[in-house]
Design a protein around this motif. Structure first.
Motif, PDB file in Angstrom:
ATOM      1  N   ARG A 211     -14.874  -0.330  93.722  1.00 22.09           N
ATOM      2  CA  ARG A 211     -13.746  -0.228  92.802  1.00 22.09           C
ATOM      3  C   ARG A 211     -13.949   0.904  91.795  1.00 22.09           C
ATOM      4  O   ARG A 211     -12.990   1.503  91.311  1.00 22.09           O
ATOM      5  N   ASN A 212     -15.194   1.219  91.499  1.00 22.88           N
ATOM      6  CA  ASN A 212     -15.482   2.219  90.469  1.00 22.88           C
ATOM      7  C   ASN A 212     -16.152   3.445  91.078  1.00 22.88           C
ATOM      8  O   ASN A 212     -15.501   4.302  91.638  1.00 22.88           O
ATOM      9  N   GLN A 213     -17.449   3.552  91.031  1.00 23.49           N
ATOM     10  CA  GLN A 213     -18.173   4.788  91.361  1.00 23.49           C
ATOM     11  C   GLN A 213     -19.173   4.567  92.479  1.00 23.49           C
ATOM     12  O   GLN A 213     -19.804   3.515  92.578  1.00 23.49           O
ATOM     13  N   ILE A 214     -19.320   5.611  93.308  1.00 21.76           N
ATOM     14  CA  ILE A 214     -20.397   5.673  94.296  1.00 21.76           C
ATOM     15  C   ILE A 214     -21.236   6.903  93.983  1.00 21.76           C
ATOM     16  O   ILE A 214     -20.703   8.014  93.879  1.00 21.76           O
ATOM     17  N   SER A 215     -22.533   6.704  93.833  1.00 15.21           N
ATOM     18  CA  SER A 215     -23.451   7.798  93.536  1.00 15.21           C
ATOM     19  C   SER A 215     -24.516   7.868  94.627  1.00 15.21           C
ATOM     20  O   SER A 215     -25.185   6.869  94.916  1.00 15.21           O
ATOM     21  N   LEU A 216     -24.639   9.049  95.225  1.00 21.69           N
ATOM     22  CA  LEU A 216     -25.645   9.296  96.259  1.00 21.69           C
ATOM     23  C   LEU A 216     -26.521  10.430  95.765  1.00 21.69           C
ATOM     24  O   LEU A 216     -26.117  11.597  95.781  1.00 21.69           O
ATOM     25  N   ASP A 217     -27.722  10.091  95.280  1.00 17.03           N
ATOM     26  CA  ASP A 217     -28.588  11.057  94.615  1.00 17.03           C
ATOM     27  C   ASP A 217     -29.845  11.297  95.445  1.00 17.03           C
ATOM     28  O   ASP A 217     -30.438  10.355  95.986  1.00 17.03           O
ATOM     29  N   GLY A 218     -30.262  12.570  95.521  1.00 13.21           N
ATOM     30  CA  GLY A 218     -31.389  12.959  96.360  1.00 13.21           C
ATOM     31  C   GLY A 218     -32.719  12.416  95.887  1.00 13.21           C
ATOM     32  O   GLY A 218     -32.824  11.668  94.911  1.00 13.21           O
ATOM     33  N   SER A 219     -33.755  12.827  96.563  1.00 21.15           N
ATOM     34  CA  SER A 219     -35.092  12.308  96.322  1.00 21.15           C
ATOM     35  C   SER A 219     -35.908  13.256  95.460  1.00 21.15           C
ATOM     36  O   SER A 219     -35.684  14.466  95.449  1.00 21.15           O
ATOM     37  N   ASP A 220     -36.864  12.681  94.734  1.00 23.24           N
ATOM     38  CA  ASP A 220     -37.846  13.498  94.023  1.00 23.24           C
ATOM     39  C   ASP A 220     -38.863  14.089  94.992  1.00 23.24           C
ATOM     40  O   ASP A 220     -39.605  15.003  94.645  1.00 23.24           O
ATOM     41  N   SER A 221     -38.911  13.553  96.201  1.00 23.01           N
ATOM     42  CA  SER A 221     -39.846  14.021  97.216  1.00 23.01           C
ATOM     43  C   SER A 221     -39.142  14.941  98.197  1.00 23.01           C
ATOM     44  O   SER A 221     -37.956  14.771  98.493  1.00 23.01           O
ATOM     45  N   ASP A 222     -39.867  15.924  98.722  1.00 20.54           N
ATOM     46  CA  ASP A 222     -39.305  16.830  99.711  1.00 20.54           C
ATOM     47  C   ASP A 222     -39.292  16.211 101.113  1.00 20.54           C
ATOM     48  O   ASP A 222     -38.678  16.734 102.022  1.00 20.54           O
ATOM     49  N   ARG A 223     -39.962  15.066 101.290  1.00 16.44           N
ATOM     50  CA  ARG A 223     -40.113  14.514 102.631  1.00 16.44           C
ATOM     51  C   ARG A 223     -38.947  13.638 103.055  1.00 16.44           C
ATOM     52  O   ARG A 223     -38.706  13.456 104.247  1.00 16.44           O
ATOM     53  N   ALA A 247     -13.471   4.787  96.939  1.00 20.41           N
ATOM     54  CA  ALA A 247     -13.978   4.565  95.583  1.00 20.41           C
ATOM     55  C   ALA A 247     -13.068   5.245  94.585  1.00 20.41           C
ATOM     56  O   ALA A 247     -12.133   5.972  94.953  1.00 20.41           O
ATOM     57  N   ASP A 248     -13.340   5.017  93.302  1.00 19.23           N
ATOM     58  CA  ASP A 248     -12.652   5.774  92.262  1.00 19.23           C
ATOM     59  C   ASP A 248     -13.215   7.185  92.208  1.00 19.23           C
ATOM     60  O   ASP A 248     -12.479   8.155  92.092  1.00 19.23           O
ATOM     61  N   SER A 249     -14.556   7.315  92.311  1.00 14.94           N
ATOM     62  CA  SER A 249     -15.186   8.634  92.342  1.00 14.94           C
ATOM     63  C   SER A 249     -16.432   8.586  93.218  1.00 14.94           C
ATOM     64  O   SER A 249     -17.084   7.545  93.332  1.00 14.94           O
ATOM     65  N   LEU A 250     -16.750   9.726  93.829  1.00 13.38           N
ATOM     66  CA  LEU A 250     -17.938   9.872  94.674  1.00 13.38           C
ATOM     67  C   LEU A 250     -18.718  11.083  94.206  1.00 13.38           C
ATOM     68  O   LEU A 250     -18.163  12.177  94.088  1.00 13.38           O
ATOM     69  N   SER A 251     -20.023  10.886  93.953  1.00 13.85           N
ATOM     70  CA  SER A 251     -20.900  11.969  93.525  1.00 13.85           C
ATOM     71  C   SER A 251     -22.091  12.049  94.471  1.00 13.85           C
ATOM     72  O   SER A 251     -22.802  11.054  94.670  1.00 13.85           O
ATOM     73  N   VAL A 252     -22.307  13.238  95.072  1.00 12.90           N
ATOM     74  CA  VAL A 252     -23.435  13.474  95.977  1.00 12.90           C
ATOM     75  C   VAL A 252     -24.257  14.608  95.376  1.00 12.90           C
ATOM     76  O   VAL A 252     -23.758  15.733  95.222  1.00 12.90           O
ATOM     77  N   THR A 278     -12.310  11.721  91.618  1.00 15.76           N
ATOM     78  CA  THR A 278     -13.048  12.945  91.935  1.00 15.76           C
ATOM     79  C   THR A 278     -14.027  12.735  93.089  1.00 15.76           C
ATOM     80  O   THR A 278     -14.532  11.632  93.303  1.00 15.76           O
ATOM     81  N   VAL A 279     -14.289  13.840  93.787  1.00 16.12           N
ATOM     82  CA  VAL A 279     -15.376  13.933  94.764  1.00 16.12           C
ATOM     83  C   VAL A 279     -16.158  15.190  94.444  1.00 16.12           C
ATOM     84  O   VAL A 279     -15.565  16.265  94.267  1.00 16.12           O
ATOM     85  N   SER A 280     -17.490  15.072  94.369  1.00 15.11           N
ATOM     86  CA  SER A 280     -18.308  16.247  94.063  1.00 15.11           C
ATOM     87  C   SER A 280     -19.575  16.241  94.907  1.00 15.11           C
ATOM     88  O   SER A 280     -20.189  15.190  95.128  1.00 15.11           O
ATOM     89  N   PHE A 281     -19.938  17.448  95.389  1.00 13.81           N
ATOM     90  CA  PHE A 281     -21.200  17.688  96.088  1.00 13.81           C
ATOM     91  C   PHE A 281     -21.911  18.796  95.327  1.00 13.81           C
ATOM     92  O   PHE A 281     -21.377  19.907  95.209  1.00 13.81           O
ATOM     93  N   ASP A 282     -23.114  18.492  94.823  1.00  8.91           N
ATOM     94  CA  ASP A 282     -23.776  19.440  93.937  1.00  8.91           C
ATOM     95  C   ASP A 282     -25.282  19.408  94.139  1.00  8.91           C
ATOM     96  O   ASP A 282     -25.897  18.331  94.145  1.00  8.91           O
ATOM     97  N   GLY A 283     -25.888  20.595  94.313  1.00  7.36           N
ATOM     98  CA  GLY A 283     -27.329  20.733  94.209  1.00  7.36           C
ATOM     99  C   GLY A 283     -28.097  20.649  95.507  1.00  7.36           C
ATOM    100  O   GLY A 283     -27.583  20.274  96.563  1.00  7.36           O
ATOM    101  N   GLU A 284     -29.390  21.003  95.410  1.00 12.77           N
ATOM    102  CA  GLU A 284     -30.295  21.073  96.548  1.00 12.77           C
ATOM    103  C   GLU A 284     -31.485  20.141  96.332  1.00 12.77           C
ATOM    104  O   GLU A 284     -31.696  19.621  95.233  1.00 12.77           O
TER     105      GLU A 284
END
Length: 673
Positions: A211-223, A247-252, A278-284
């Motif tokens: 209903r609100n937010q989905i957050s998909l955040d990367g790892s601190d590890s390179d593996r 969702a209301d917003s998706l952040s990757v 909103t939908v956003s894809f940001d960063g490496e």
């Protein structure tokens, strides 16, 4: 039944069947808490059994599974595995613990479903929810219902934290679906949602509703990387599952990925994202080797079509290397990309290391790719590509590029690129429709070039259609619109515009901003520009060369009579006063309004002037020796036969038809007649 229940130090509960008949069920009901810490609950159908496994059901206020504890429902014989149900009023927490539903290699039967219901659900530090089949039967579905939140976090030492359903090895069947519904979902530090097939059968679908937010955040590890994925492995014989996110917003962020793959035989699944805001894809990733993305891929060993990526949202941003990709590295066409944003879309290619440009790509790769590029359709109120932001469908092998269709009120390229290019075959078509303003700055490019391999680079340039609005470039910034070819025919360019500024058609490319449709060794294409002809002189009136005598414009009725020059009136204007600049302009609210002179006013002024002249002719005093009588003060008045009032110096005899009144009578109030 109890207030609380716990299994610790290797304790276990087992319900199984090894013969003909069903295994029993296990039910735990606690008013407060149920915990498994280095403890297990099993429901098994053994290899020799003919029957179904029993269900495992847990009801409590809260449930925790820690330190390698597990709940397992499996079948290795002829029969279905039992289901696992956990229902908690408050929270369910799995921290380095597992819930499994398995169809083993010797089994003929389906895996049981896993159902979690709670207010909050967390999975962390290598904990897993797994449903799989390696025998003859389908894996079970996994369903999570959490009113408040679902939180998945990977292990600190690179341990995988997964919710997964798969067909593995020699398994024949369908992987189970994963269905998550909650208020907010967070997947971080290498946690994953996966469905896959490495056997004979399709991968399961993944459905997420927040209903609100989905957050998909990367790892601190390179593996490891945080991931939502459905697909087939090299040995898989079945299509990948679809991924649908609402969702209301998706952040990757930080290199996390949403992926639908086909590395085996079968098409890749689709990725469908619906976000109200909103939908956003940001960063490496920290090592800069992977970027935040949504990807549908036909791998190098894949035989099948790529799936589509479809996004519907308010606004979409791809920044710091964020990407949408449909790729074919095997035998199959790349998938389509469809974006519908009610507000704005931004692709900004500024990155920390410059490795990944931001944008939407539908490509057939050089090595192994056999097929055509996919179509890209984008609709938005405003679409901006900056700093190497890209929209591209490209074929680097023996195939055609896809088409690009963009509809946006404002389309702004500042160092951005839109291209549909091929190495050896036909370039794709580009249609920019309903564009009020196309602004191109700083080496921006719109291209349907064909034959970029040059020697042996056949193929015709694609067509470019631009409609309706203004096209604005800076002449010396080398922003080009081109439909060129090497050996084949140049493409056709058709532009319907209200005006073109800063660029023009040229036979060949120059360092300036150009519009070209050339071919180095073939026939040039055509360029047709429909620009409405505007005559700047239309509606203008030629001014007279001679000075106008204003006296001829004065109406002859102004004097209103008069016999001499001195009697003529005058009409003088200083500034505009109450007059507007022209008869068609409105009056200024600050203007001074002046009454018009009328004919009656002129006659009155004339009488006043005549009276003034007569007064001037009256002598100021009477000469002493003159014949004129001395002026006497009036002592009364009388009426003559015409009714006129006559002032008299002294009263005299009164005729019957006249009346005389003295000043004394006036003082006394008059007399009666």
């Amino acid at each position: 039944f109890a207030d609380s229940f716990s299994l610790t130090n290797g304790a276990s509960i087992i319900a199984s069947t090894a013969g003909e008949g069903n295994a029993g069920s296990v039910t735990v009901n606690a008013r407060d808490r149920v915990s498994l810490d280095v403890g297990d609950i099993f429901s098994n159908v053994r290899e020799t059994a003919v029957g179904n496994g029993g269900a495992i059901r847990i009801f409590a206020d809260s449930f925790s599974l820690t330190n390698g504890a597990s709940i397992i429902a499996s079948t290795a014989g002829e029969g279905n595995a039992g289901s696992v149900t956990v229902n908690a009023r408050d929270r369910v927490s799995l921290d380095f613990g597992d819930i499994f539903s398995n169809v083993r290699e010797t089994a003929v039967g389906n895996g049981g479903a896993i159902r979690i219901t709670a207010n909050t659900f967390s999975l962390s530090n290598g904990a897993n929810l797994l449903s799989s089949t390696i025998g003859q039967g389908n894996a079970g579905n996994i369903t999570i219902r959490a009113d408040r939140s679902v939180f998945l976090r990977g292990g600190n030492q690179g341990l995988f934290t997964d919710i997964s359903s798969a067909v593995n090895g020699i398994g024949r069947g369908r992987a189970g679906d994963i269905d998550v519904a909650t208020d907010s979902l967070s997947i971080a530090n290498g946690a994953r949602l996966l469905t896959s097939t490495g056997g004979q059968g399709r991968a399961g679908d993944i459905t997420i509703n927040a209903r609100n937010q989905i957050s998909l955040d990367g790892s601190d590890s390179d593996r490891v990387r945080s991931l939502i994925s459905s697909g087939s492995t090299e040995a898989g014989r079945g299509r990948g599952g679809d991924i649908q996110i609402t969702a209301d917003s998706l952040s990757v962020t930080r290199g996390a990925q949403i992926s639908a793959t086909a590395d085996g035989r079968g098409r890749a699944g689709n990725i469908i994202i619906n976000a109200r805001d909103t939908v956003s894809f940001d960063g490496e990733t920290p090592d800069g080797q992977q970027t935040s993305s949504a990807v549908s891929t036909v791998g190098t060993t894949g035989v099948g079509q790529g799936g589509r990526i479809q996004i519907r949202t308010g606004s979409l941003s791809l920044t710091d290397g964020g990407q949408l990709q449909t790729l074919s590295q095997g035998q199959g066409n790349a998938g389509n990309i469809i974006i519908d944003a009610s507000e704005n879309i931004t692709f900004d290619g500024t990155t920390s290391n410059g490795r990944f440009p931001s944008g939407a790509f539908s490509n057939v790769e050089t090595i192994g790719g056999v097929g055509n590029g996919g179509t890209i359709r984008i609709a938005a109120d405003s679409f901006t590509l900056t700093n190497r932001g890209l929209v591209t469908t490209r074929n680097s092998n023996q195939g055609n590029a896809g088409n690009i269709d963009i509809r946006a009120d404002n389309l702004i390229l500042n160092g951005g690129t839109i291209n549909a290019q091929t190495v050896a075959r036909n370039g794709g078509n580009i249609a920019l429709q309903d564009v009020d303003l196309l602004l191109m700055r700083n080496d921006s490019l719109i291209s349907t070039e064909a034959g970029t391999a040059q020697q042996g680079g056949g193929g015709n340039g694609g067509d470019i259609t631009i409609g309706d609005g203004f096209i604005v470039t800076v002449p010396l910034e080398n922003s080009d619109i081109e439909a060129n070819a090497f050996d084949g025919r140049g493409g056709n360019i058709q532009i319907a515009t209200q005006g073109i500024f800063g660029t023009q058609f040229r036979e060949t490319q120059t360092p300036a901003s150009d519009i070209t449709a050339s071919s180095r060794f073939g026939v040039s294409g055509t360029v047709q520009i429909n620009n409405p002809v505007v005559d700047p002189s239309q509606g203008l009136v030629e001014l007279p060369s001679t000075i106008i005598d204003a006296s001829n414009l004065i109406a002859q009725t102004c004097p209103a009579g008069g016999s001499t020059t001195n009697d003529l009136s005058e009409f003088v204007i200083t500034g505009r006063g109450g007059l507007p600049p022209s008869p068609s302009d409105p009056q200024d609210e600050d203007a001074v309004l002046t009454d018009w002179a009328t004919l009656e006013d002129s006659q009155e002024l004339r009488r006043e002037r005549q009276l003034a002249n007569e007064i001037e002719r009256i002598p100021e005093e009477i000469p002493e020796n003159g014949n004129s009588e001395a002026i006497l003060e009036a002592q009364g008045w009388q009426l003559n036969e015409n009714g006129d009032v006559i002032l008299i110096a002294q009263t005299s005899s009164i005729s019957p038809d006249s009346v005389a009144i003295s000043s004394r009578d006036c003082a006394l109030g008059g007399t009666e007649r």
